[in-house]
Scaffold this active site. Structure first.
Site, PDB file in Angstrom:
ATOM      1  N   GLU A  55       0.387  -1.161  -0.276  1.00 41.45           N
ATOM      2  CA  GLU A  55       0.012   0.040   0.201  1.00 41.45           C
ATOM      3  C   GLU A  55       0.866   1.538   0.269  1.00 41.45           C
ATOM      4  OE1 GLU A  55       0.039  -2.801   2.329  1.00 41.45           O
ATOM      5  OE2 GLU A  55      -2.186  -3.075   2.753  1.00 41.45           O
ATOM      6  N   CYS A  86      -2.381  -2.807   7.092  1.00 41.98           N
ATOM      7  CA  CYS A  86      -1.434  -2.666   8.173  1.00 41.98           C
ATOM      8  C   CYS A  86      -1.955  -1.344   8.870  1.00 41.98           C
ATOM      9  CB  CYS A  86      -0.012  -2.948   8.341  1.00 41.98           C
ATOM     10  SG  CYS A  86       1.215  -2.359   8.128  1.00 41.98           S
TER      11      CYS A  86
END
Ligand code: THU
Length: 128
Positions: A55, A86
């Protein structure tokens, strides 16, 4: 670009992940407000803490191209259904969400798509 197309690109880029240590590939694909698309995969390092998540890799590419308003991100791992970002990536993404919020698109247990708003999975993030 549909969520399905975004997920397809996340799947494709997950194949480029460099995951010598965890063997856990992840791909992410961001759609910006301007309709542009940026892919990223995770890449690890023998100094484990230097690992970059998919990401944040995709986020860096978008930022480098001048894009700062993200509408959606699809995240995929062949090793896990509903591969949520996360905590660190949630914080990073929260900086660049579009006014209507950021859709986090995941693949569910039935190979369908499930969509969360970033604010829903990351409320009250740090903001200056
Ligand atoms: N990982 C990601 O790429 N994105 C996440 O949001 C969670 C974790 C990567 C980091 C590491 O390379 C592997 O998955 C296992 O933690």
């Amino acid at each position: 670009m549909t969520n399905e197309e975004l997920m397809q690109l996340a799947k494709e880029v997950s194949q480029n992940a460099y995951v010598q240590y965890s063997h856990f590939p992840v791909g992410a694909c961001i759609l910006t407000e301007n309709g542009k698309v940026y892919k990223g995969c995770n890449f690890e390092n023998s100094s484990y803490g230097l690992t970059i998540c998919a990401e944040r890799n995709a986020t860096g590419s978008a930022i480098a191209d001048g894009e700062k308003s993200f509408k959606a991100i699809a995240i995929y791992s062949p090793k896990m259904k509903k591969c949520f970002p996360c905590g660190a990536c949630r914080q990073v993404l929260s900086e660049f969400q579009a006014n209507e919020g950021l859709d986090v698109v995941l693949e569910d247990e039935n190979d369908g798509l499930i969509v969360y708003k970033l604010n829903e999975i990351f409320p009250e993030g740090f903001k200056l």
